[in-house]
Design an enzyme around this catalytic site. Structure first.
Site, PDB file in Angstrom:
ATOM      1  N   LYS A  12     -57.470  44.513  18.034  1.00 12.64           N
ATOM      2  CA  LYS A  12     -57.369  44.675  19.488  1.00 12.64           C
ATOM      3  C   LYS A  12     -58.610  45.351  20.093  1.00 12.64           C
ATOM      4  O   LYS A  12     -59.120  44.906  21.119  1.00 12.64           O
ATOM      5  CB  LYS A  12     -56.125  45.508  19.799  1.00 12.64           C
ATOM      6  CG  LYS A  12     -55.754  45.557  21.254  1.00 12.64           C
ATOM      7  CD  LYS A  12     -54.911  44.379  21.598  1.00 12.64           C
ATOM      8  CE  LYS A  12     -54.489  44.362  23.038  1.00 12.64           C
ATOM      9  NZ  LYS A  12     -53.588  43.231  23.296  1.00 12.64           N
ATOM     10  N   ASP A  19     -55.862  39.454  25.608  1.00 16.03           N
ATOM     11  CA  ASP A  19     -56.058  38.450  24.553  1.00 16.03           C
ATOM     12  C   ASP A  19     -56.221  37.036  25.119  1.00 16.03           C
ATOM     13  O   ASP A  19     -57.155  36.319  24.766  1.00 16.03           O
ATOM     14  CB  ASP A  19     -54.892  38.447  23.545  1.00 16.03           C
ATOM     15  CG  ASP A  19     -54.610  39.829  22.998  1.00 16.03           C
ATOM     16  OD1 ASP A  19     -55.496  40.690  23.121  1.00 16.03           O
ATOM     17  OD2 ASP A  19     -53.510  40.052  22.475  1.00 16.03           O
ATOM     18  N   GLY A  47     -50.668  52.065  -1.997  1.00 18.38           N
ATOM     19  CA  GLY A  47     -49.424  51.289  -2.015  1.00 18.38           C
ATOM     20  C   GLY A  47     -48.279  52.165  -2.455  1.00 18.38           C
ATOM     21  O   GLY A  47     -48.496  53.234  -3.030  1.00 18.38           O
ATOM     22  N   HIS A  50     -56.778  59.733   1.010  1.00 21.81           N
ATOM     23  CA  HIS A  50     -57.005  58.610   1.938  1.00 21.81           C
ATOM     24  C   HIS A  50     -58.190  58.884   2.857  1.00 21.81           C
ATOM     25  O   HIS A  50     -58.061  59.632   3.816  1.00 21.81           O
ATOM     26  CB  HIS A  50     -55.739  58.365   2.768  1.00 21.81           C
ATOM     27  CG  HIS A  50     -54.631  57.780   1.971  1.00 21.81           C
ATOM     28  ND1 HIS A  50     -54.506  56.434   1.755  1.00 21.81           N
ATOM     29  CD2 HIS A  50     -53.619  58.361   1.308  1.00 21.81           C
ATOM     30  CE1 HIS A  50     -53.464  56.197   1.006  1.00 21.81           C
ATOM     31  NE2 HIS A  50     -52.891  57.357   0.705  1.00 21.81           N
ATOM     32  N   GLU A 103     -59.435  56.846   4.924  1.00 20.39           N
ATOM     33  CA  GLU A 103     -59.347  56.046   6.147  1.00 20.39           C
ATOM     34  C   GLU A 103     -58.602  56.748   7.280  1.00 20.39           C
ATOM     35  O   GLU A 103     -58.707  56.330   8.422  1.00 20.39           O
ATOM     36  CB  GLU A 103     -58.696  54.688   5.833  1.00 20.39           C
ATOM     37  CG  GLU A 103     -57.218  54.715   5.449  1.00 20.39           C
ATOM     38  CD  GLU A 103     -56.969  55.008   3.962  1.00 20.39           C
ATOM     39  OE1 GLU A 103     -57.834  55.638   3.324  1.00 20.39           O
ATOM     40  OE2 GLU A 103     -55.899  54.639   3.449  1.00 20.39           O
ATOM     41  N   CYS A 120     -56.060  55.885  -3.692  1.00 18.98           N
ATOM     42  CA  CYS A 120     -54.706  56.300  -4.058  1.00 18.98           C
ATOM     43  C   CYS A 120     -54.101  55.343  -5.093  1.00 18.98           C
ATOM     44  O   CYS A 120     -54.578  55.280  -6.208  1.00 18.98           O
ATOM     45  CB  CYS A 120     -53.848  56.426  -2.798  1.00 18.98           C
ATOM     46  SG  CYS A 120     -52.413  57.455  -3.072  1.00 18.98           S
ATOM     47  N   TYR A 121     -53.111  54.544  -4.726  1.00 19.64           N
ATOM     48  CA  TYR A 121     -52.544  53.618  -5.720  1.00 19.64           C
ATOM     49  C   TYR A 121     -53.645  52.707  -6.284  1.00 19.64           C
ATOM     50  O   TYR A 121     -53.640  52.370  -7.469  1.00 19.64           O
ATOM     51  CB  TYR A 121     -51.421  52.781  -5.099  1.00 19.64           C
ATOM     52  CG  TYR A 121     -50.822  51.788  -6.079  1.00 19.64           C
ATOM     53  CD1 TYR A 121     -49.915  52.200  -7.052  1.00 19.64           C
ATOM     54  CD2 TYR A 121     -51.194  50.444  -6.063  1.00 19.64           C
ATOM     55  CE1 TYR A 121     -49.395  51.307  -7.981  1.00 19.64           C
ATOM     56  CE2 TYR A 121     -50.685  49.537  -6.976  1.00 19.64           C
ATOM     57  CZ  TYR A 121     -49.779  49.980  -7.934  1.00 19.64           C
ATOM     58  OH  TYR A 121     -49.272  49.102  -8.848  1.00 19.64           O
TER      59      TYR A 121
END
Ligand code: XMP
Length: 518
Positions: free
Chosen positions: A374, A233, A59, A175, A177, A86-87
């Site tokens: 998605k 979608d 964050g 990070h 990710e 991180c945060y």
């Protein structure tokens, strides 16, 4: 198997990082179900959700900022493994009695960490090894909370990773990710599978099973209407419902006159024909184009199109008989947007094409895709046997070509854009780029420029070409399309689209530009 689908799940508490969605996508990629909730989710709710593990996202704040988002201390007493990123790691440190300080040496971008400990978190990475990771922080851990050990260091972070193996609380300053941390996915998987004991049970075939069953129960003997656009979608939504309730589903395709070449026919053939879905085409082109006459303001165009859509859809739905439900292809990112406390997720433009419809028509909403990203929707589409062309279709805005014609929308200008756009799609497909890029399309500009054709001076229209790479449309970069492909597109458009004598390539990224021009 289906009963396991949601049992092994992870909870991600969002502290507003631009990467929060990415964490969720990585977790899902590993076939573990997860949800993102605001950082201040109530303790009882967390217990009800019953996750196998909790991830605290990064964050933008600093734990010492006034009003900084913090966490209920009780989260650490739930006997559930926690990974702070991180945060998230700084919050963990602050709350559990360690110390965080502002560093002079901020770390942004690539950094090298050396692993100091054979922790389960780094299983398979090798101890004493140096690893490249992605850092983005201004604060650092000065003193770890009691019970924690250093798992890795970097030049500017004496604690680049830490862990309390007994309580199964872990923190990463970097990070895992993002793709810039090559071993990041491995680390996340270690957390999910080894530390939390999750099973990879989130698969799209079990999702289809479970969803079709649940839709049947939810709808009972009621009727459902669904707007079809030809996009992935709405197509997946309709096919799932069709499997669940058959002909108690009616779909409506509104041709607003702003669709691409051959689009309405294709949708009718596939879903009305091959799938046998009760699909009704309403040709409302005249009505939309009349309302749009002389309108040049982008927002006004969108409003008119939205309003007309609701009216046309409502009239047709009434004609088809009483429906109790309206099905929509809402995806998980739209849902997150409405629950996230702040941060970048709140700044995305929301594009609800049929906004207002449920209230106007007094219908209950059915959103079978509201848990999916998605790429998962595409997998579901493939699972349902939808053609690859459709499953991999690029996003197309609800207001259609109207937002790609700068200035007034006329039939003549629509025709010009349609032809140019068809050439762009064809060439991008031939260059095998269609599925690699996020979107590729043409825009018709409201200017004319001088050219020369044969011996004659021309004064004609300009087409802009937009091709972007993106993961989720929140940010995007212009694609480095090979010059040869750009050259072919330009040649074909100028030679074959009457009224165009110039093609330009848009080299702006988002932000600060947007993907669409209006
Ligand atoms: P922007 O232009 O905001 O677009 O960068 C982000 C993504 O959203 C699509 N888009 C829309 N989709 N209705 C939609 O369904 C809309 O009104 C709309 N406007 C933009 C755009 O194509 C891109 O993928």
């Amino acid at each position: 198997m289906t009963h396991n689908l949601y049992k092994h799940k992870l909870l991600i508490l969002d502290f507003g990082s631009q990467y929060t969605q990415l964490i969720a996508r990585r977790v899902r990629e590993a076939k573990v179900y997860c949800e993102i909730h605001p950082f201040n989710m109530a303790l009882e709710e967390i217990q009800r959700f019953s996750p196998k593990g909790i991830v605290l996202s990064g964050g933008p704040a600093s734990v010492y900022d006034e009003g900084a988002p913090l966490l209920h201390k009780g989260v650490f007493d739930l006997r559930i493994p926690v990974l702070g990123i991180c945060y998230g790691m700084q919050v963990m440190t602050h709350i559990l009695g360690g110390e965080v300080s502002r560093t002079q040496d901020r770390e942004y971008g690539n950094a090298v960490i050396s692993i100091r400990n054979h922790s389960e978190l780094f299983h398979g990475l090798g101890a004493d090894e140096e690893k490249i990771v992605w850092m983005s922080h201004g604060d650092r851990i000065d003193r770890m909370p009691p019970g924690f050990q250093i798992l890795a260091k970097s030049k500017n972070s004496p604690v680049a990773a830490m862990g309390d193996p007994l309580k199964r609380h872990f923190g990463l300053q970097f990070h895992p990710e993002v793709a810039h941390t090559p071993d990041g996915f491995k680390i996340l998987k270690n957390f999910m599978f080894t530390i939390c004991g999750c099973e990879p049970s989130w698969t799209m075939s079990s999702f289809v099973h479970r969803t079709v069953e649940a839709l049947g129960r939810q709808v009972g003997d009621g009727r459902v209407v669904c707007g079809m656009s030809g996009g992935v979608d709405s197509s997946v939504t309709a096919v799932l419902l069709h499997q669940a309730i058959g002909d108690r589903l009616s779909c409506i395709l509104v041709d607003n006159g702003l669709l691409r070449k051959g689009e309405a026919e294709e949708v009718m053939d596939l879903f009305g024909g091959r799938y046998g879905i009760d699909l009704h085409l309403v040709d409302a082109s005249d009505r939309f184009l009349t309302c749009l006459e002389g309108i040049t303001d982008p927002e006004e165009k969108r409003k008119i199109i939205g309003r007309e859509f609701i009216q046309v859809f409502e009239a047709k739905a009434k004609e088809l008989g009483e429906a109790r439900y309206l099905a929509q292809g809402t995806l998980y990112p739209d849902v997150i947007e409405s629950v996230s406390f702040k941060g970048p997720s709140a700044t995305i433009k929301s594009h609800h094409n049929v906004g207002g419809l449920p209230e106007v028509m007094n219908l209950k909403l059915i959103e079978p895709l509201r848990e999916l990203f998605k790429d998962e929707v595409r997998e579901v589409g493939a699972e349902l046997g939808l053609p690859r062309d459709l499953v991999m279709r690029q996003p197309f805005p609800g207001p259609g070509l109207a937002v790609r014609i700068l200035g007034a929308v006329t039939r003549e200008r629509l025709e010009m854009l349609r032809r140019a756009d068809a050439i762009v799609t064809e060439e991008i497909r031939m260059a095998q780029l269609y599925e690699k890029v996020w979107q590729s399309f043409a825009i018709l500009l409201p200017v004319r420029s001088v050219g020369v054709m044969g011996d004659e001076r021309t004064y004609e229209h300009v087409i802009a070409l937009r091709v972007v790479d993106s993961l989720d449309a929140m940010t995007a970069d212009w694609s480095k399309v090979p010059y040869a492909v750009l050259g072919r597109i330009s040649n074909r458009i100028i030679n074959h689209v009457k009224g165009v004598n110039r093609v330009v390539y848009d080299i702006s990224s988002k932000p600060p530009s947007t993907i669409e021009w209006e």
